[in-house]
Every structure is written in C-alpha cells, then in structure tokens.
Scaffold this active site. Structure first.
Site, short mmCIF file in Angstrom:
data_model
loop_
_atom_site.label_atom_id
_atom_site.label_comp_id
_atom_site.label_asym_id
_atom_site.label_seq_id
_atom_site.Cartn_x
_atom_site.Cartn_y
_atom_site.Cartn_z
N LYS A 54 20.55 20.07 -4.89
CA LYS A 54 19.94 18.92 -4.24
C LYS A 54 20.74 18.53 -3.00
O LYS A 54 21.97 18.41 -3.05
CB LYS A 54 19.89 17.75 -5.23
N HIS A 101 17.48 16.42 -18.45
CA HIS A 101 18.33 15.56 -17.62
C HIS A 101 19.15 14.60 -18.47
O HIS A 101 20.19 14.11 -18.03
CB HIS A 101 17.46 14.77 -16.63
N ARG A 123 22.53 15.91 -18.81
CA ARG A 123 23.36 15.66 -17.62
C ARG A 123 23.90 14.23 -17.65
O ARG A 123 25.07 14.00 -17.35
CB ARG A 123 22.52 15.90 -16.37
N HIS A 158 27.19 14.56 -6.20
CA HIS A 158 26.69 13.35 -5.53
C HIS A 158 27.40 13.15 -4.20
O HIS A 158 28.59 13.39 -4.07
CB HIS A 158 26.91 12.12 -6.40
N TYR A 182 24.65 6.17 -12.01
CA TYR A 182 24.21 7.27 -12.86
C TYR A 182 24.91 7.25 -14.22
O TYR A 182 24.30 7.47 -15.26
CB TYR A 182 24.50 8.58 -12.14
#
Length: 404
Positions: A264, A329, A332, A355, A364
């Site tokens: 990402k 997810h 994660r 990130h 998060y």
C-alpha cells in the site's frame, strides 16, 4: 497492430465466469495468469469469476500491455458498483441504477475520468472505487446536462443515494474524494469541490484476538496450506493482498525476514518471520512445492484466491468456537496489538506495518488491554495512601465507624 482479447460470459462449475479468449500470446497469458485466471480443459480457455472488479482489472491490465479488449458480449446491465449498499426492499417505481443507460456525453466523461486517474498513477483499487461512484453519480443525473449540475445537485445525490441507500461513512468519504477529482476535468460542473462536506471517520475499535484464540484457530485448521497462511498473516502482520503477492524469493529463512514489495502506497518493507512459523512453512513448501508464488491457486504459477482465505478462516474460527467476527485483517490488528502489549516501541510497529505516519499506527493498534489493566483505580490509590498512615484496620476509610 493491437492484439484483441475477447471477454465472454461463461457458465462453469455452476458459477458465472468470464471467459478470456485470445490467439495464443505468451505476454497475454502471463498477464492474465498474474491476475488469477485459471485454465479450463472443458471449455479450453482461461477464465475468472464474473465480477465487475475482475472485469475492470482485466481491462486495465491488458490495455497497459497494448491489447484491445472486446467486452461487447458481456451483459450490459452488469453493475460496476463494487461497494455494495445495504440490501433493502425498493419501491415498485424505483428503477435499478444498473439498468439506467447514460447518454454519450456521460459515458465519455466517465472514460475521461478513468483516463485521468490512470494518468495520476492511482492504484487499480482506487480507480475502481472512484470510477464506480462517479458512474453512480452520472447515472443519477442521466437526463441532465453536466453543465447544469451545481453544488445543490451534488448534495441531493449524496442525500438520496449515498445516505438513503445505506452506504457506509467510509464509502461516503470515498465518493466525495472521487467527486473532488472529477471536478478537475472541467466538464462544466458548477460546484466548488472544497465546499463538499466530508463526514468524519467512524472511530471503531478493531476486533482483536487473544493469544489463546490464535492458537485455538491454528489447532482447528487441519489443512497444512491453510494453517501456514493463517500463521503467516498473524506472525508477520501482513495484509491479505501482500500475502497473495509473495513469491518464493521474497522469503529469507536465514534472516527470518519477508521482503514485501510495492505494498500500500507503493512502498517496500521488510517484515519479521517468527521462529515457530519456519518449520510450518518448510513443511508446506516440501508438501505443495509451489513454483512462483508462495501460496498458489489451482492453476500452477497463479496466486491463491483471497475469497478462499476468508472462507477457510471463517470455518476455522467456527471449529475453534470463536464467536468474534474474524477476517484476515483481524490477524493484522491482533499482531500489532500484541506487539504493543509486549512492550515494542510504537515506532518499530509503525515500520513493521508499513505506515507512513505514527498517528495511523496509534489509531490502528488502539488502547491495549495491558495498559488499561495497569491503570490504578483512584479509590484503591486513596485507600492505599490512607493505610500507610493508619494501620488500625484493613481498610479504615471504608469500615471505620464515623460516629466514634
């Protein structure tokens, strides 16, 4: 001369699929296999599941390698909307958006918008999402000239479609971002994109599993390949897309590291590989002997399917009697939270997760249970201090007779 690839509806194994027909070309074959296409001996062609996302992914990737994609045989009423609204009963006089035909001015505007996003080097996922919402907007105003649409018309669209059809706040925000980009094409739209209201993000705490629950899920997963996938998602905190793109050369067992390429934000990063996952991965690789990707699908040399991972993870959680809503997810989220609970500095967690900003990591990972449990209750603190001054009773503040 451009080579032609034709997309045709295909019913195979009781499922709706898209057949990919072309005169043999190695470059085209490699391209569609990377996208997850499978070969059927029955129909003698490559195919993928019939979804709007697959259709667009094939189109953009084949166009990038200089092919002409003919999808005229595909149903014209196939909806391109990938973010699905909450199901509801429609009034009899309400026409489904998927069957609304747009005038040429609107279809040209949509094509120009997709080309603009490609020129901006947006990811395939972003192009899908933004284009779908703009298509929804253009179909809503299919009977209007683009030059006649103003700020209030955009507000009405957001009210009548995004809000009333039950789209999530996240989808609403993505739609507004798409409208802001769409306004840059200067198609005569009379609204200032800076005036569009962006709703605040939902601040939901992510689902996090305990260490015991992780072990129970792994024990309940009997298939070696499935167990290796679940173990790797948790032990390295990978996104599901990152795991599916892993190739054999991306693992360094000697250094206990995984090289994640172009994740990402188009960023590369190194992830740690747990010591306990190594023998599981070695056992898996010796048993299944993957050729290109670490986890391959039914067709040799093609990546595994994300939907399959979600399905077997759901079955494993049911077998382990886990009542929480668990997705890939979630593993994660759990990885990041457990690192924080184990005392790992937030800056290292940020790097491991990939990130760009520490604020993202803080949101998060949220507030861990360990930190909450370590907070001293003010009543306990007050009594503890009082007991140091008065040892006459176990809890004098609570039990002493105030009349004495």
């Amino acid at each position: 001369m451009k080579k032609t690839v034709k997309l045709v509806p295909l019913q195979h194994r009781n499922k709706n699929n898209i057949a990919i027909q072309f005169v043999y070309d190695l470059k085209i074959k490699q391209c569609i296999m990377k996208l997850g296409a499978k070969w059927t001996k029955t129909h003698k062609c490559f195919y993928v599941e019939s979804t709007s996302k697959n259709k667009q992914t094939i189109y953009y990737n084949l166009r990038d390698i200089g092919c002409y994609v003919d999808y005229s045989a595909m149903p014209k009423n196939q909806s391109k909307i990938y973010s699905k609204p909450i199901a509801k009963v429609k009034p009899r006089n309400e026409v489904s958006n998927s069957v609304i035909e747009m005038p040429k001015t609107h279809t040209d505007a949509l094509q120009a918008f997709e080309d603009y996003l490609l020129g901006q080097r947006k990811s395939a996922s972003t192009i899908h999402t933004y284009s779908n919402f703009i298509q929804l907007f253009l179909k809503f105003y299919s009977s209007r000239e683009l030059s006649s649409l103003d700020f209030r018309d955009v507000e009405i669209f957001l009210e009548q479609v995004m809000a009333k059809r039950g789209y999530s706040v996240s989808s609403h925000r993505q739609c507004i971002s798409g409208l802001k980009h769409f306004s840059k094409l200067e198609l005569g739209l009379n609204y200032d994109p800076d005036d569009l209201f962006m709703p605040k993000k939902d601040k939901k705490l992510p689902v996090v599993l305990s260490s015991t629950e992780i072990v129970l899920i792994l024990r309940a997963t009997k298939n070696l390949k499935h167990r290796a996938i679940i173990g790797l998602l948790y032990s390295s905190g990978l996104r599901i897309g990152e795991l599916l793109k892993l190739q054999l050369g991306d693992l360094d067992l000697e250094r206990n590291a995984i090289y994640v390429k172009q994740s990402k934000g188009r960023k590369d990063r190194n992830c740690t590989l747990g010591h306990r996952i190594r023998p599981m991965l070695l056992n898996y690789s010796q048993t299944y002997q993957p050729k290109v990707y670490l986890f391959e699908g039914e067709q040799e040399g093609t990546p595994y399917n994300a939907t399959s991972i979600r399905q077997f993870l759901k079955r494993s959680c049911a077998a382990a009697n886990i009542q929480k809503h668990v997705t890939p997810h979630t593993l994660r989220h759990t990885y990041a939270t457990h690192l924080l609970e184990n005392g790992v500095d937030i800056r290292y967690i940020q790097e491991l997760l990939g990130h760009s900003r520490p604020e993202t990591t803080m949101i998060y990972t949220h507030v861990t249970e360990r930190k909450i449990n370590e907070i001293t209750n003010p009543l306990d603190s007050a009594i503890q201090k009082f007991n140091k001054l008065d040892n006459e009773a176990a809890n004098p503040l609570l039990y002493r007779n105030s009349n004495k």
